[in-house]
Scaffold this active site. Sequence first.
Site, PDB file in Angstrom:
ATOM      1  N   GLU A 134      20.384 -37.958 -21.156  1.00 16.01           N
ATOM      2  CA  GLU A 134      19.162 -38.765 -21.158  1.00 16.01           C
ATOM      3  C   GLU A 134      18.147 -38.076 -22.080  1.00 16.01           C
ATOM      4  OE1 GLU A 134      18.009 -40.441 -17.498  1.00 16.01           O
ATOM      5  OE2 GLU A 134      15.961 -40.891 -18.134  1.00 16.01           O
ATOM      6  N   GLU A 173      10.148 -42.985 -10.522  1.00 18.93           N
ATOM      7  CA  GLU A 173      10.939 -43.865 -11.379  1.00 18.93           C
ATOM      8  C   GLU A 173      12.228 -44.321 -10.687  1.00 18.93           C
ATOM      9  OE1 GLU A 173      11.225 -41.603 -15.090  1.00 18.93           O
ATOM     10  OE2 GLU A 173       9.303 -42.430 -15.708  1.00 18.93           O
ATOM     11  N   ARG A 197      -2.388 -44.073 -14.397  1.00 20.39           N
ATOM     12  CA  ARG A 197      -1.206 -43.219 -14.224  1.00 20.39           C
ATOM     13  C   ARG A 197      -1.539 -41.745 -14.436  1.00 20.39           C
ATOM     14  NH1 ARG A 197       4.472 -43.807 -17.605  1.00 20.39           N
ATOM     15  NH2 ARG A 197       5.109 -41.645 -17.394  1.00 20.39           N
ATOM     16  N   LYS A 225       4.418 -31.242 -15.424  1.00 16.83           N
ATOM     17  CA  LYS A 225       4.512 -31.467 -16.876  1.00 16.83           C
ATOM     18  C   LYS A 225       3.245 -30.980 -17.569  1.00 16.83           C
ATOM     19  CE  LYS A 225       7.878 -35.215 -16.932  1.00 16.83           C
ATOM     20  NZ  LYS A 225       8.289 -36.546 -17.422  1.00 16.83           N
ATOM     21  N   ASP A 271       3.140 -38.040 -19.909  1.00 19.09           N
ATOM     22  CA  ASP A 271       4.580 -37.827 -20.055  1.00 19.09           C
ATOM     23  C   ASP A 271       4.949 -37.298 -21.435  1.00 19.09           C
ATOM     24  OD1 ASP A 271       7.246 -37.808 -19.525  1.00 19.09           O
ATOM     25  OD2 ASP A 271       7.549 -39.968 -19.685  1.00 19.09           O
ATOM     26  N   GLU A 321       6.279 -27.586 -16.969  1.00 22.21           N
ATOM     27  CA  GLU A 321       7.501 -28.182 -17.542  1.00 22.21           C
ATOM     28  C   GLU A 321       7.144 -28.699 -18.931  1.00 22.21           C
ATOM     29  OE1 GLU A 321       9.094 -31.453 -15.221  1.00 22.21           O
ATOM     30  OE2 GLU A 321      10.733 -31.801 -16.632  1.00 22.21           O
ATOM     31  N   GLU A 372      11.611 -36.711 -27.086  1.00 21.04           N
ATOM     32  CA  GLU A 372      11.656 -38.095 -26.622  1.00 21.04           C
ATOM     33  C   GLU A 372      10.598 -38.963 -27.300  1.00 21.04           C
ATOM     34  OE1 GLU A 372      11.114 -38.489 -22.389  1.00 21.04           O
ATOM     35  OE2 GLU A 372      10.874 -40.657 -22.513  1.00 21.04           O
TER      36      GLU A 372
HETATM   37  C1  GCV Z   1      14.664 -37.927 -16.613  1.00 16.22           C
HETATM   38  C2  GCV Z   1      10.217 -39.844 -18.690  1.00 16.22           C
HETATM   39  C3  GCV Z   1      11.510 -40.127 -19.403  1.00 16.22           C
HETATM   40  C4  GCV Z   1      12.679 -40.238 -18.437  1.00 16.22           C
HETATM   41  C5  GCV Z   1      12.733 -38.966 -17.587  1.00 16.22           C
HETATM   42  C6  GCV Z   1      11.392 -38.820 -16.877  1.00 16.22           C
HETATM   43  C7  GCV Z   1      11.329 -37.574 -16.021  1.00 16.22           C
HETATM   44  O1  GCV Z   1       9.824 -40.961 -17.987  1.00 16.22           O
HETATM   45  O2  GCV Z   1      11.383 -41.295 -20.143  1.00 16.22           O
HETATM   46  O3  GCV Z   1      13.852 -40.387 -19.182  1.00 16.22           O
HETATM   47  O4  GCV Z   1      13.788 -39.032 -16.662  1.00 16.22           O
HETATM   48  O5  GCV Z   1      10.369 -38.747 -17.832  1.00 16.22           O
HETATM   49  O6  GCV Z   1      10.765 -36.596 -16.487  1.00 16.22           O
HETATM   50  O7  GCV Z   1      11.819 -37.585 -14.901  1.00 16.22           O
END
Ligand code: GCV
Length: 738
Positions: free
Chosen positions: A196, A320, A365, A389, A394, A416, A422
């Site tokens: 992913e 999610e 958010r 994070k 994100d 993190e 991404e």
């Molecule tokens: C692993 C974002 C990414 C997802 C990821 C998520 C996370 O939303 O798009 O792919 O999922 O972060 O950190 O859990």
Amino acid sequence: MTAMSLVRNKRDRGLIACLALALLAFGGTTAQADDGYRLWLRYDSLPAPLIRAYRERVTSVVVTGNSATLDNIRTELVNGFTGLLGAPVPLSSDADRDGVVVVGTPKSSTLIAGLRWEAQLARLGPEGFRIRSLKLRGHSLTVIASNGEVGALYGAFHFLRLLQTQQPINALDAIQKPRLQLRMLDHWDNLDGTIERGYAGRSLWNWSALPGTIDPRLRDYARANASIGINGSLLNNVNANAQILTANYLRKVAAIADVFRPFGVRVFLSPRFSAPMELGGLKTADPLDAEVAMWWRKKADEIFKLIPDFGGFVVKANSEGQPGPRTYDRNHVDGANMMAAALAPHNGIVIWRAFVYDMKPGYDRAGAAYENLQPFDGKFAPNVLLQVKNGPIDFQPREPFHPLFGAMPKTQVMPEFQITQEYLGFSNHLVFLAPMWRDVLDADTYAKGPGSTVARVADGSLFKQRLTGVAGVANTGSDRNWTGHDFLQANWYAFGRLAWNPDLPSRQIAGEWIKMTLTHDAKATETIARIMLGSREALVDYMTPLGLHHLMWGGHHYGPAPWWNTFARDDWNPTYYHKADTNGIGFDRTKSGTNTVNQYFLPVRNRFSDLKTCPDKFLLWFHHVPWDYRMRSGRILWDEMAFRYQRGVDWTRQTRKAWDALSGVIDAQRHAEVAHRLMIQERDAVWWKDASLTYFQTFSKRPLPFGVQKPERTLEDYKRIDLLDDLARGKSTFDENH
Ligand code: GCV
């Protein structure tokens, strides 16, 4: 030809190919082609005068004792010295001449035991080390010592780095100790081999061949991590598949752990919260249910029996779509502490992710993780870390630091970062991420007055945190050069170096990496460092300037789509984030808006809240600003935005030129590879600028200022570009005929 004809690409690609062929044919000045596999551990021979100087100090290697880690030290030093110094450097058993390099622990080496460094080595812990040049029985030696064998291995890599970066080694007296305890790579690898958000091939773990067949590459991966002090590896995606906890998979995990162990890398797993139901046949996964707790205890016992040094669990819960304690009307503490109790008897830990957000009407958010987690400060078990994070949304190209840093003084918090890109052009864009992580680590939360930086939250010094750590979502994969783009190896390297010492300057990290990986040529090093250090700001300019964020194409997050508004979840739509209208643009997070700026301590809160003091880089993150607002530069907002988009594009063009000029200095293979990706980066930067400005212009209704190039296409053209097909076909770049 479809919507967007990015005309120069084919021709450019042809030119680059010819150039590469010419260099291969004529040798260039750096002869050998290089596929990038060796990362920063190349050990090619140094210039002759240096070899002469180093040879006096490096004549043989003494590493006594038997263990897999000591074997690794021997192999690394012999190979490293032999390569760098251009002739064999042997192992010997005695330090009976000048230039012997002695490595080990007081237990493995009587020579080191005789130095009586116990007290100091004890303070450095099992991963810290001391390196000293000294005279013993009339001979000049270098001693690399640690209380732990892994510390001695780290010391060996440090010493090799001194040679690789051409530092003096004749009067050494260095001590080093990692500032953070857990220095982890998180792999979002699925059990079917896909990754992913991975852009460098497939997973490095070949589950179907394990445990019987061990890919030699696993060892190389662990070795590379050890060379930069990374000591943990989460093997599976946090969007977890329960199967990873079956006996069958655990045997495979144990085989990986066996390869990693001698390099000091412990494995972690991401469990699916509902595993007791999926694997254990229980009716619930309620964390307060006794049977559920018992299932996890037994599972932990089973894991530790197979992998005695297993690190623990990294958990994505109620985020999610993942199951979690709230599925059963329990809270995050109930979930985390139940798992922590199962792991505690074995000294395992739970890393609970704070990436939690719900969708409520009118909700922001950016404030969600704080709202969800901060009330639980002080409630988590002692073997739980909360993984936060770097920013509140994100992993965007730029975010302000996450407001949870500093806000949970009684909770063990670890940052993190995302190494994989991404939202930053996948493995196609050259972006050196150390400056981005530095920004966050250096950010002052003011939680305990001035100087309360995120780095001090993370290293535990601000709140006397017992467990500390940092995680980076890995950018590695099965591509021969590990990271797709040769330059993105630097981000893996930088992550490790910053995890070891969160105060290291970006320039130093870049300099080390360039010298170890690309060239020692002084002029070229300077050019490349300039490119790397400017790359992140350039990317922000051409993607999301002035605090804009999350404008990427939905789903895969590559390319611009600020118009996107079709997801049922509002907060997955770019329009939710930029809120452009005819009055202006930006997300008002001040009192007149969602007021989530309130989650920051004073005076940060006031600085961000006030339009006059809010830094330009966060302007549209915190404020909805009129198009004709006068910026510090003297330009109005619209002009400033356009100017920045153009500046980002210009950077990609200048960078291509600067890189082309290095064609004789860098080996032909990597030079051509990088040149090709820089071409894609320029194409994408133009695409970002043109699509974004064309769209925003429908609101600003203003002309582009002088100096900003006119987009070639219409908004409808840009909207028609759809990358999903290409990405689904597994291509890392979209077709140039788009
Ligand atoms: C692993 C974002 C990414 C997802 C990821 C998520 C996370 O939303 O798009 O792919 O999922 O972060 O950190 O859990």
